[in-house]
Write an enzyme that holds these catalytic residues in place. Structure first.
Site, mmCIF file in Angstrom:
data_model
loop_
_atom_site.group_PDB
_atom_site.id
_atom_site.type_symbol
_atom_site.label_atom_id
_atom_site.label_comp_id
_atom_site.label_asym_id
_atom_site.label_seq_id
_atom_site.Cartn_x
_atom_site.Cartn_y
_atom_site.Cartn_z
ATOM 1 N N SER A 1 4.406 -11.825 0.340
ATOM 2 C CA SER A 1 3.790 -10.868 -0.592
ATOM 3 C C SER A 1 4.667 -10.656 -1.819
ATOM 4 C CB SER A 1 3.560 -9.530 0.101
ATOM 5 O OG SER A 1 2.759 -9.697 1.238
HETATM 6 N N1 SAH Z 1 3.937 -9.628 4.786
HETATM 7 C C1 SAH Z 1 3.912 -11.064 4.816
HETATM 8 C C2 SAH Z 1 2.579 -11.514 4.264
HETATM 9 C C3 SAH Z 1 2.147 -12.803 4.787
HETATM 10 S S1 SAH Z 1 0.529 -13.282 4.254
HETATM 11 C C4 SAH Z 1 5.052 -11.595 3.971
HETATM 12 O O1 SAH Z 1 5.467 -10.918 3.054
HETATM 13 O O2 SAH Z 1 5.508 -12.716 4.214
HETATM 14 C C5 SAH Z 1 -0.483 -12.572 5.513
HETATM 15 C C6 SAH Z 1 -0.174 -12.938 6.926
HETATM 16 O O3 SAH Z 1 -1.207 -12.395 7.733
HETATM 17 C C7 SAH Z 1 -0.154 -14.445 7.202
HETATM 18 O O4 SAH Z 1 1.054 -14.780 7.807
HETATM 19 C C8 SAH Z 1 -1.343 -14.655 8.121
HETATM 20 O O5 SAH Z 1 -1.145 -15.676 9.062
HETATM 21 C C9 SAH Z 1 -1.457 -13.306 8.783
HETATM 22 N N2 SAH Z 1 -2.769 -13.040 9.362
HETATM 23 C C10 SAH Z 1 -3.986 -13.339 8.851
HETATM 24 N N3 SAH Z 1 -4.950 -12.942 9.692
HETATM 25 C C11 SAH Z 1 -4.325 -12.366 10.759
HETATM 26 C C12 SAH Z 1 -4.783 -11.744 11.963
HETATM 27 N N4 SAH Z 1 -6.074 -11.642 12.271
HETATM 28 N N5 SAH Z 1 -3.844 -11.279 12.815
HETATM 29 C C13 SAH Z 1 -2.529 -11.367 12.545
HETATM 30 N N6 SAH Z 1 -2.042 -11.937 11.416
HETATM 31 C C14 SAH Z 1 -2.931 -12.426 10.550
#
Ligand code: SAH
Length: 225
Positions: free
Chosen positions: A74
């Site tokens: 993010s």
């Molecule tokens: N806060 C993280 C954001 C990653 S992007 C960072 O800063 O790195 C969003 C994340 O949500 C991804 O890793 C994706 O795999 C996860 N995600 C998407 N759908 C999901 C679900 N149903 N349950 C758990 N994680 C999920």
């Protein structure tokens, strides 16, 4: 020298990066972030360790970056904004995070709340995040590989829930797992029209506040190895 600064030096990034970090913090202040504790935690968290080495030189730009598996780390502004919203009513002891991803938001939270419970659907991403947070000595985090639409019922209720992927609608399980007085921060809507929302559980229902337009990868269903 702090552990993180020591890391920086070892990676050969050196002082330039410290200046770049200060510039990022200045930018976040200009964009409206104001909680000194949140800003300090972002300043000292080594974001370059959460991205691929080839992208490390861009780690202190205020932008989302790819982390593999079609996912992104993010944007620092969004991490700070969501963290401020979560903490705006005082300190929190139990926070559920949906979407561990690189672990960067997790690491920021772990330095500001007592315990973080983090759910991720892609196992390989979560394993990497787990190792990195352990190396940074952030030990107040528990991880679960699974589908965030279901939350993590066994350990509910939570005083705060943060979702770092965009949901078409607010998952019912997350509303159910919120403590009274608890705060849920979540991007809601279709991919080209998401709004950041703050939902607070009151004694007799929920209050909903729509804050600003945002762009997150989608909250998908099911889990992946
Ligand atoms: N806060 C993280 C954001 C990653 S992007 C960072 O800063 O790195 C969003 C994340 O949500 C991804 O890793 C994706 O795999 C996860 N995600 C998407 N759908 C999901 C679900 N149903 N349950 C758990 N994680 C999920």
């Amino acid at each position: 020298m702090s552990v993180q600064e020591d890391d920086l030096q070892r990676q050969g990034i050196g002082m330039t990066s410290l200046r770049t970090r200060e510039r990022l913090i200045q930018r976040l202040c200009d964009e409206g972030l104001s909680d000194p504790q949140v800003l300090e935690v972002i300043r000292r968290t080594p974001r370059h360790l959460f991205v691929d080495e080839a992208l490390a030189h861009r780690a202190y730009e205020d932008t989302a970056l790819p982390i593999g598996n079609n996912q992104t780390i993010s944007q620092p502004y969004m991490v700070g904004r969501m963290t401020e919203l979560l903490l705006a009513d005082g300190p929190l002891d139990k926070v559920l995070e949906i979407g561990t991803g690189s672990g960067y938001q997790t690491a920021v939270l772990a330095q500001l709340v007592e315990r973080v419970f983090s759910v991720e659907r892609i196992q390989s991403l979560q394993e990497r995040a787990k190792e990195l947070l352990a190396a940074l000595d952030l030990r107040n985090v528990v991880y679960r590989w699974g589908d965030g639409w279901e939350g993590w019922n066994a350990l509910a209720p939570y005083n705060g829930i943060i979702v770092t992927a965009g949901a078409k609608e607010v998952p019912h399980a997350l509303l159910d797992q919120l403590a009274i007085g608890g705060r849920l921060v979540i991007p809601v809507g279709e991919s080209d029209d998401q709004q950041l929302m703050l939902i607070v559980r009151e004694k007799d229902g929920f209050t909903y506040k729509t804050l600003e337009g945002v762009r997150f990868v989608p909250l998908l269903a099911g889990s992946l190895a």
